[in-house]
Motif scaffolding. Structure first.
Motif, mmCIF file in Angstrom:
data_model
loop_
_atom_site.group_PDB
_atom_site.id
_atom_site.type_symbol
_atom_site.label_atom_id
_atom_site.label_comp_id
_atom_site.label_asym_id
_atom_site.label_seq_id
_atom_site.Cartn_x
_atom_site.Cartn_y
_atom_site.Cartn_z
ATOM 1 N N ASP A 30 -7.405 -4.938 -2.939
ATOM 2 C CA ASP A 30 -7.373 -4.290 -1.496
ATOM 3 C C ASP A 30 -8.869 -4.451 -0.804
ATOM 4 O O ASP A 30 -9.119 -4.113 0.398
ATOM 5 C CB ASP A 30 -7.554 -2.735 -1.707
ATOM 6 C CG ASP A 30 -6.122 -2.206 -2.291
ATOM 7 O OD1 ASP A 30 -6.075 -1.369 -3.003
ATOM 8 O OD2 ASP A 30 -5.124 -2.912 -1.616
ATOM 9 N N VAL A 45 0.777 -1.382 0.048
ATOM 10 C CA VAL A 45 0.023 -0.222 0.157
ATOM 11 C C VAL A 45 0.827 1.533 -0.148
ATOM 12 O O VAL A 45 0.185 2.367 -0.227
ATOM 13 C CB VAL A 45 -1.023 0.087 1.191
ATOM 14 C CG1 VAL A 45 -1.870 -1.302 1.208
ATOM 15 C CG2 VAL A 45 -0.127 0.422 2.557
ATOM 16 N N PHE A 77 -1.820 4.642 0.275
ATOM 17 C CA PHE A 77 -2.496 4.787 1.472
ATOM 18 C C PHE A 77 -1.856 5.821 2.311
ATOM 19 O O PHE A 77 -0.310 5.745 2.170
ATOM 20 C CB PHE A 77 -2.752 3.622 2.279
ATOM 21 C CG PHE A 77 -3.447 2.518 1.435
ATOM 22 C CD1 PHE A 77 -3.906 2.539 0.117
ATOM 23 C CD2 PHE A 77 -3.940 1.520 2.158
ATOM 24 C CE1 PHE A 77 -4.962 1.684 -0.144
ATOM 25 C CE2 PHE A 77 -4.877 0.348 1.588
ATOM 26 C CZ PHE A 77 -5.240 0.613 0.522
ATOM 27 N N MET A 102 -7.380 6.144 1.224
ATOM 28 C CA MET A 102 -6.887 5.007 0.384
ATOM 29 C C MET A 102 -7.158 5.447 -1.117
ATOM 30 O O MET A 102 -8.310 5.791 -1.164
ATOM 31 C CB MET A 102 -7.630 3.780 0.738
ATOM 32 C CG MET A 102 -7.556 3.292 2.107
ATOM 33 S SD MET A 102 -8.453 1.667 2.489
ATOM 34 C CE MET A 102 -10.287 2.275 2.166
#
Length: 120
Positions: free
Chosen positions: A89, A63, A67, A82
């Motif tokens: 995900d 991520v 993120f 996000m």
């Protein structure tokens, strides 16, 4: 004594964005680290991101760059922004916080989870 309530999950198309929130309430004296975990169907719960009280952050490699974890210590709230979401995900996202009550030690508390679904 301490409750964590998450919000912000939902259904989004690949490439889209969501923002999760998790508010801690109750007889809280102090909150140490806060974190987001996720669990996809048939998989183990995975640590996604952590943030210390001072604001230092860490992310799982999958991520990084997409993120962002942040927190508002005045509101006892942690966020997970996000972006560029991918179908992989998709999971139930859980917040976690190390909280102490007056006179007590730090204890890890969990939220109830919020579903994030990313469609292709």
């Amino acid at each position: 004594q301490v409750q964590l309530v998450e919000s912000g999950g939902g259904l989004v198309q690949a490439g889209g964005s969501l923002r999760l929130s998790c508010a801690a309430s109750g007889s809280i004296f102090s909150i140490n680290s806060m974190a987001w975990y996720r669990q996809a169907p048939g998989k183990q719960r995975e640590l996604v991101a952590t943030i210390t009280r001072g604001g230092s952050t860490n992310y799982v490699d999958s991520v990084k760059g997409r993120f962002t974890i942040s927190r508002d210590n005045t509101k006892n709230t942690v966020y997970l922004e996000m972006n560029s979401l991918k179908p992989e995900d998709t999971a139930v996202y859980y917040c976690n916080a190390e909280c102490s009550v007056p006179g007590g030690p730090y204890v890890a508390y969990w939220g109830q989870g919020t579903q994030v679904t990313v469609s292709p």
